[in-house]
Design a protein around this motif. Structure first.
Motif: not given
Length: 307
Positions: A73-102
């Motif tokens: 797995g990985a620590f990633v932004t939501l944008d990157n997580a959605l892209s990775v999940n899309t091009f792998t055909g839905g292979d990933y799930c979300v385990a926790m939220v680390l932070d919000r960039s402000v």
């Protein structure tokens, strides 16, 4: 800085061939994940046995490792997580939220920069969805047409040379690299503190490894993460020195970099996950499609239970 680059290179080499029996979680040298990297560096025994965290050189490296599925797995932004999940055909799930960039994601230009209509604009950025998202939002806000922009892929280690040599007009990046650029004359012209910008960082896991990884990830979330945030808040001396080494910044620069990150504590995890699935994922998915960055987006689910 030389020590930091050597550490990142070593981490990347290790990440290419992780121990077979370990659950390996990678991430870029983004400030939001630094509490975990720092506790792993200053107190390795704090991590549960069988779980390894590795800081890679860039978002590009992280996305590559996720795409070829050589890590858990990985620590990633939501944008990157959605892209990775899309091009792998839905292979990933979300385990926790680390932070919000402000404010910890930004567009940097020189003090003398002044774009005029009709001019061509050269922008350096990583080849990642979140970088293109920030670029797109800035252009919209500044009313700069996309046709006026040429982009150049830059790793964080290439920022300073490209910026100081005048090879590019602007750089899209994140903390702590914003501070590195500020120290050579850069200024922030647009950042994630803007109200309609949503940059959320999450921990994603491959669904195929979740059953084995679940107890380790739960321990990371419920014990290690709170301990790391507590040491950060208290400015625990060994922890604080480790953070300075890993980021390559100190003093007011480090304080300013941290000020742009809203960490999600254990007590706020359920609310953050609820918000992620109720509003953040739909909003970011819609923007990725509407802006042409993705034709469609595979929805993320919550690890251990559908949302």
């Amino acid at each position: 800085m030389r020590f930091l680059l050597a550490s990142l290179l070593a981490a990347f080499l290790i990440g290419c061939n992780p121990p077979q029996d370990d659950v390996v979680i990678v991430g870029s040298s983004w400030m939001g994940a630094m509490p975990i990297y720092t506790i792993a560096a200053t107190d390795p025994q704090a991590l549960p046995d069988g779980l390894k965290t590795i800081m890679l050189v860039s978002d590009n490296s992280v996305i590559h490792m996720l795409g070829i599925e050589t890590v858990g797995g990985a620590f990633v932004t939501l944008d990157n997580a959605l892209s990775v999940n899309t091009f792998t055909g839905g292979d990933y799930c979300v385990a926790m939220v680390l932070d919000r960039s402000v404010g910890a994601d930004a567009v940097i230009v020189s003090d003398s920069w002044d774009w005029q209509a009709g001019e061509t604009l050269s922008v350096g950025l990583e080849e990642s969805t979140v970088a293109r998202y920030m670029l797109s939002r800035w252009l919209l806000d500044a009313q700069i047409p996309k046709e006026a922009v040429t982009t150049q892929v830059l790793l964080p280690t290439q920022h300073i040379e490209a910026f100081t040599s005048g090879k590019i007009d602007a750089i899209v990046t994140y903390q702590p690299f914003i501070e590195h650029l500020r120290n050579v004359g850069g200024k922030v012209i647009f950042d994630s503190a803007v109200t309609n910008i949503s940059v959320v960082d999450v921990l994603i896991l491959r669904k195929a490894v979740w059953s084995a990884a679940a107890p380790l990830v739960e321990e990371l979330k419920e014990r290690v993460w709170p301990q790391a945030l507590k040491r950060l808040q208290q400015r625990d001396e060994p922890f604080w020195q480790g953070l300075k080494t890993l980021t390559g910044i100190s003093g007011k620069d480090l304080e300013r970099a941290l000020a742009g990150v809203e960490f999600v504590h254990l007590s706020g995890q359920e609310a953050a996950l609820d918000q992620l699935f109720a509003s953040d994922i739909p909003a970011v998915s819609n923007y990725l499609v509407a802006s042409g960055m993705q034709d469609s987006v595979a929805p993320l689910s919550r690890c251990g239970g559908e949302r």
